[in-house]
Scaffold this motif. Structure first.
Motif, PDB file in Angstrom:
ATOM      1  N   MET A   1       0.836  -1.201   0.000  1.00 42.82           N
ATOM      2  CA  MET A   1       0.000   0.000   0.000  1.00 42.82           C
ATOM      3  C   MET A   1       0.873   1.254   0.000  1.00 42.82           C
ATOM      4  SD  MET A   1      -3.224   0.565   2.526  1.00 42.82           S
ATOM      5  CE  MET A   1      -3.029   2.139   3.291  1.00 42.82           C
ATOM      6  N   GLU A   2       0.514   2.180  -0.832  1.00 41.35           N
ATOM      7  CA  GLU A   2       1.310   3.411  -0.942  1.00 41.35           C
ATOM      8  C   GLU A   2       1.089   4.290   0.289  1.00 41.35           C
ATOM      9  OE1 GLU A   2       1.797   7.074  -4.047  1.00 41.35           O
ATOM     10  OE2 GLU A   2       0.667   5.313  -4.707  1.00 41.35           O
ATOM     11  N   SER A   3       2.200   4.794   0.847  1.00 41.81           N
ATOM     12  CA  SER A   3       2.038   5.624   2.045  1.00 41.81           C
ATOM     13  C   SER A   3       1.609   7.044   1.650  1.00 41.81           C
ATOM     14  CB  SER A   3       3.337   5.654   2.840  1.00 41.81           C
ATOM     15  OG  SER A   3       4.347   6.207   2.045  1.00 41.81           O
ATOM     16  N   ASP A   4       1.065   7.749   2.642  1.00 45.97           N
ATOM     17  CA  ASP A   4       0.600   9.114   2.386  1.00 45.97           C
ATOM     18  C   ASP A   4       1.782  10.019   2.027  1.00 45.97           C
ATOM     19  OD1 ASP A   4      -2.017   8.523   2.923  1.00 45.97           O
ATOM     20  OD2 ASP A   4      -1.851   9.010   5.063  1.00 45.97           O
ATOM     21  N   PRO A   5       1.577  10.948   1.105  1.00 50.08           N
ATOM     22  CA  PRO A   5       2.665  11.898   0.827  1.00 50.08           C
ATOM     23  C   PRO A   5       2.867  12.822   2.026  1.00 50.08           C
ATOM     24  CG  PRO A   5       0.657  12.527  -0.345  1.00 50.08           C
ATOM     25  CD  PRO A   5       0.375  11.211   0.323  1.00 50.08           C
TER      26      PRO A   5
ATOM     27  N   CYS B   1       3.542  16.570   3.751  1.00 46.42           N
ATOM     28  CA  CYS B   1       3.299  17.994   3.518  1.00 46.42           C
ATOM     29  C   CYS B   1       4.650  18.701   3.378  1.00 46.42           C
ATOM     30  CB  CYS B   1       2.507  18.580   4.683  1.00 46.42           C
ATOM     31  SG  CYS B   1       2.395  20.370   4.649  1.00 46.42           S
ATOM     32  N   LEU B   2       4.760  19.549   2.380  1.00 46.93           N
ATOM     33  CA  LEU B   2       6.034  20.241   2.119  1.00 46.93           C
ATOM     34  C   LEU B   2       6.367  21.282   3.183  1.00 46.93           C
ATOM     35  CD1 LEU B   2       5.914  20.786  -1.729  1.00 46.93           C
ATOM     36  CD2 LEU B   2       7.708  19.608  -0.465  1.00 46.93           C
ATOM     37  N   VAL B   3       5.373  21.699   3.960  1.00 48.68           N
ATOM     38  CA  VAL B   3       5.640  22.705   5.001  1.00 48.68           C
ATOM     39  C   VAL B   3       5.977  22.034   6.326  1.00 48.68           C
ATOM     40  CG1 VAL B   3       4.693  24.650   6.315  1.00 48.68           C
ATOM     41  CG2 VAL B   3       4.171  24.421   3.885  1.00 48.68           C
ATOM     42  N   CYS B   4       5.070  21.196   6.837  1.00 47.94           N
ATOM     43  CA  CYS B   4       5.284  20.650   8.187  1.00 47.94           C
ATOM     44  C   CYS B   4       5.914  19.261   8.175  1.00 47.94           C
ATOM     45  CB  CYS B   4       3.972  20.626   8.961  1.00 47.94           C
ATOM     46  SG  CYS B   4       2.744  19.498   8.287  1.00 47.94           S
ATOM     47  N   GLY B   5       5.903  18.584   7.028  1.00 48.80           N
ATOM     48  CA  GLY B   5       6.550  17.274   6.929  1.00 48.80           C
ATOM     49  C   GLY B   5       5.693  16.121   7.422  1.00 48.80           C
ATOM     50  N   ARG B   6       4.454  16.412   7.847  1.00 49.82           N
ATOM     51  CA  ARG B   6       3.594  15.321   8.321  1.00 49.82           C
ATOM     52  C   ARG B   6       2.972  14.595   7.123  1.00 49.82           C
ATOM     53  NH1 ARG B   6      -0.264  18.405  12.560  1.00 49.82           N
ATOM     54  NH2 ARG B   6      -0.654  19.615  10.677  1.00 49.82           N
ATOM     55  N   GLY B   7       2.709  13.294   7.294  1.00 54.88           N
ATOM     56  CA  GLY B   7       2.014  12.540   6.255  1.00 54.88           C
ATOM     57  C   GLY B   7       0.597  13.074   6.127  1.00 54.88           C
ATOM     58  N   THR B   8       0.098  13.176   4.903  1.00 53.00           N
ATOM     59  CA  THR B   8      -1.237  13.729   4.717  1.00 53.00           C
ATOM     60  C   THR B   8      -1.967  12.940   3.630  1.00 53.00           C
ATOM     61  OG1 THR B   8      -2.468  15.717   4.059  1.00 53.00           O
ATOM     62  CG2 THR B   8      -0.223  15.576   3.247  1.00 53.00           C
TER      63      THR B   8
ATOM     64  N   SER C   1      -5.681  16.729   0.986  1.00 55.14           N
ATOM     65  CA  SER C   1      -4.531  17.615   0.836  1.00 55.14           C
ATOM     66  C   SER C   1      -4.740  18.543  -0.351  1.00 55.14           C
ATOM     67  CB  SER C   1      -3.253  16.805   0.563  1.00 55.14           C
ATOM     68  OG  SER C   1      -3.106  15.802   1.505  1.00 55.14           O
ATOM     69  N   ARG C   2      -3.948  19.575  -0.391  1.00 52.06           N
ATOM     70  CA  ARG C   2      -3.943  20.435  -1.566  1.00 52.06           C
ATOM     71  C   ARG C   2      -2.714  20.030  -2.389  1.00 52.06           C
ATOM     72  NH1 ARG C   2      -7.085  24.686  -3.973  1.00 52.06           N
ATOM     73  NH2 ARG C   2      -5.759  25.322  -5.675  1.00 52.06           N
ATOM     74  N   ILE C   3      -2.945  19.596  -3.605  1.00 53.50           N
ATOM     75  CA  ILE C   3      -1.829  19.141  -4.444  1.00 53.50           C
ATOM     76  C   ILE C   3      -1.743  20.059  -5.658  1.00 53.50           C
ATOM     77  CG2 ILE C   3      -0.880  17.219  -5.798  1.00 53.50           C
ATOM     78  CD1 ILE C   3      -2.379  15.347  -3.833  1.00 53.50           C
ATOM     79  N   ILE C   4      -0.583  20.652  -5.823  1.00 50.98           N
ATOM     80  CA  ILE C   4      -0.409  21.586  -6.942  1.00 50.98           C
ATOM     81  C   ILE C   4       0.573  20.988  -7.947  1.00 50.98           C
ATOM     82  CG2 ILE C   4       0.488  23.879  -7.581  1.00 50.98           C
ATOM     83  CD1 ILE C   4      -0.668  24.831  -4.902  1.00 50.98           C
TER      84      ILE C   4
ATOM     85  N   LYS D   1      -3.979  20.067   4.883  1.00 53.90           N
ATOM     86  CA  LYS D   1      -5.052  21.050   4.985  1.00 53.90           C
ATOM     87  C   LYS D   1      -4.717  22.198   5.957  1.00 53.90           C
ATOM     88  CE  LYS D   1     -10.053  20.663   5.200  1.00 53.90           C
ATOM     89  NZ  LYS D   1     -11.125  19.731   5.568  1.00 53.90           N
ATOM     90  N   PRO D   2      -4.254  21.892   7.189  1.00 52.75           N
ATOM     91  CA  PRO D   2      -3.967  23.011   8.104  1.00 52.75           C
ATOM     92  C   PRO D   2      -2.909  23.973   7.554  1.00 52.75           C
ATOM     93  CG  PRO D   2      -4.017  20.950   9.318  1.00 52.75           C
ATOM     94  CD  PRO D   2      -4.067  20.584   7.867  1.00 52.75           C
ATOM     95  N   CYS D   3      -1.838  23.431   6.961  1.00 49.44           N
ATOM     96  CA  CYS D   3      -0.786  24.308   6.424  1.00 49.44           C
ATOM     97  C   CYS D   3      -1.309  25.088   5.213  1.00 49.44           C
ATOM     98  CB  CYS D   3       0.457  23.505   6.045  1.00 49.44           C
ATOM     99  SG  CYS D   3       1.370  22.924   7.490  1.00 49.44           S
ATOM    100  N   TRP D   4      -2.149  24.426   4.402  1.00 44.34           N
ATOM    101  CA  TRP D   4      -2.679  25.127   3.226  1.00 44.34           C
ATOM    102  C   TRP D   4      -3.591  26.290   3.649  1.00 44.34           C
ATOM    103  CZ3 TRP D   4      -1.361  26.055  -1.455  1.00 44.34           C
ATOM    104  CH2 TRP D   4      -2.271  26.679  -2.304  1.00 44.34           C
ATOM    105  N   ASN D   5      -4.341  26.095   4.743  1.00 40.90           N
ATOM    106  CA  ASN D   5      -5.196  27.180   5.241  1.00 40.90           C
ATOM    107  C   ASN D   5      -4.374  28.424   5.565  1.00 40.90           C
ATOM    108  OD1 ASN D   5      -7.562  25.771   5.059  1.00 40.90           O
ATOM    109  ND2 ASN D   5      -7.553  25.088   7.188  1.00 40.90           N
ATOM    110  N   VAL D   6      -3.180  28.202   6.102  1.00 40.97           N
ATOM    111  CA  VAL D   6      -2.302  29.339   6.441  1.00 40.97           C
ATOM    112  C   VAL D   6      -1.672  29.910   5.168  1.00 40.97           C
ATOM    113  CG1 VAL D   6      -0.188  29.998   7.689  1.00 40.97           C
ATOM    114  CG2 VAL D   6      -1.851  28.508   8.777  1.00 40.97           C
ATOM    115  N   LEU D   7      -1.171  29.004   4.334  1.00 36.38           N
ATOM    116  CA  LEU D   7      -0.483  29.445   3.104  1.00 36.38           C
ATOM    117  C   LEU D   7      -1.402  30.218   2.153  1.00 36.38           C
ATOM    118  CD1 LEU D   7       1.738  26.548   1.759  1.00 36.38           C
ATOM    119  CD2 LEU D   7       2.460  28.868   2.279  1.00 36.38           C
ATOM    120  N   SER D   8      -2.664  29.823   2.096  1.00 35.26           N
ATOM    121  CA  SER D   8      -3.572  30.430   1.121  1.00 35.26           C
ATOM    122  C   SER D   8      -4.206  31.727   1.624  1.00 35.26           C
ATOM    123  CB  SER D   8      -4.668  29.432   0.740  1.00 35.26           C
ATOM    124  OG  SER D   8      -5.377  29.049   1.893  1.00 35.26           O
TER     125      SER D   8
END
Lengths: 94, 206
Positions: free
Chosen positions: A1-5, A7-14, A19-22, A43-50
């Motif tokens: 099973m593929e693991s969660d990617p 987050c580029l900001v906090c490093g947590r699996g999401t 997630s927001r994927i660009i 999601k939490p980091c994207w809320n701040v970034l956006s």
């Protein structure tokens, strides 16, 4: 099973579906060094970034820390200029 | 005037006494340390560099703060809206991202003053700087504020038995979420003795 990617900001699996994927266009990729296939943000980091206030603050804060570690003496001033530029772009877009 | 069950009022009072005692003992410790080092407290009215750092509190503290805001006529729709926006933004957010994103405390006014200074959270009451206040800014890499983990440990030890009276584990929420839950409890929308599971959910319910 593929693991969660991660987050580029906090490093947590999401989970991908929460997630927001660009994905950059070919033109966008051509403007930056070593572009990634996709940019994943939880999601939490994207809320701040956006957000037009906290997004530029977060990016310039990270930039200021990097500049300081590199020994740049006017890191604070450069980061402030960077933040102003990001904020005005974010306000224009929103 | 908000009237809560007698046992809840008792716990609110007991937890406030614990916070005050620990905060006062901590202040004495900081002042003594500063005197030994030949320095002094550099915190001044209007400096709000520490108001962009994460502030967490227990449900009882959130309830206390809500009551104070309500009883002092500060509980407005605008404040509630700000608290909701901040609660959504800080939910499950890593502390570093919270600080670097310069998310202001929802109680900070336009003049850099706390709207609830008299009833400010424990975390704020134990925030002191003895150096350059610029170092308290979240983007600064300086030594910043006086370390406060020891005070939090003492408070946790004092608060845990009080929270257990209401079947709550010791758990701190971001300020905005905690105050909004405080409102929900005070207005009868949630029972303090039966709300542990609600605390783990996303803030959509508040």
């Amino acid at each position: 099973m593929e693991s969660d990617p991660k987050c580029l900001v906090c490093g947590r699996g999401t989970p991908r579906n929460d997630s927001r994927i660009i994905v950059l266009t070919t033109e966008e990729k051509a403007t930056i060094a070593n572009p990634l296939d996709e940019y994943v943000y939880c999601k939490p980091c994207w809320n701040v970034l956006s957000d037009p206030n906290s997004g530029p603050a977060l990016i310039s804060g990270i930039a200021q820390h990097h500049l300081r570690r590199l020994g740049v003496l006017n890191a604070e001033e450069l980061a402030q200029r960077f933040r102003s530029a990001l904020t005005s772009r974010a306000i224009r877009r929103s | 005037m908000i009237r809560l069950p007698v046992l809840v009022e008792r716990s609110i009072a007991d937890s406030e006494v614990a916070r005050t005692e620990v905060a006062e003992a901590f202040k004495a410790e900081v002042l003594s340390h500063a005197a030994e080092m030949g320095s002094h407290l550099s915190c001044r009215k209007g400096c709000s560099n520490c108001c962009y750092h994460p502030v967490l509190m227990t449900l009882l503290e959130g309830l206390t703060l809500y009551k104070w805001l309500h009883e002092n006529g500060l509980w407005t729709n605008a404040l509630k809206e700000t608290l909701k926006k901040t609660a959504r933004k800080t939910h499950n957010l890593p502390f570093e991202v919270w600080s670097l994103g310069l998310i202001p405390c929802p109680l900070l006014d336009d003049n850099g003053l706390c709207k609830a200074y008299e009833a400010r959270p424990f975390s704020c009451r134990i925030t002191y700087s003895t150096g350059d206040p610029k170092n308290c800014h979240p983007h600064s890499l300086g030594p910043g504020m006086f370390p406060k983990s020891a005070a939090f440990e003492k408070l946790t030890a004092a608060e845990t038995p009080i929270l257990r009276r209401h079947h709550l584990v010791h758990f701190r929420l971001p300020l905005a979420a905690s105050v909004l839950y405080g409102e929900l409890i005070a207005q009868g929308g949630l029972d303090l003795d039966d709300c542990q599971t609600a605390l783990w959910k996303a803030p959509d319910g508040i």
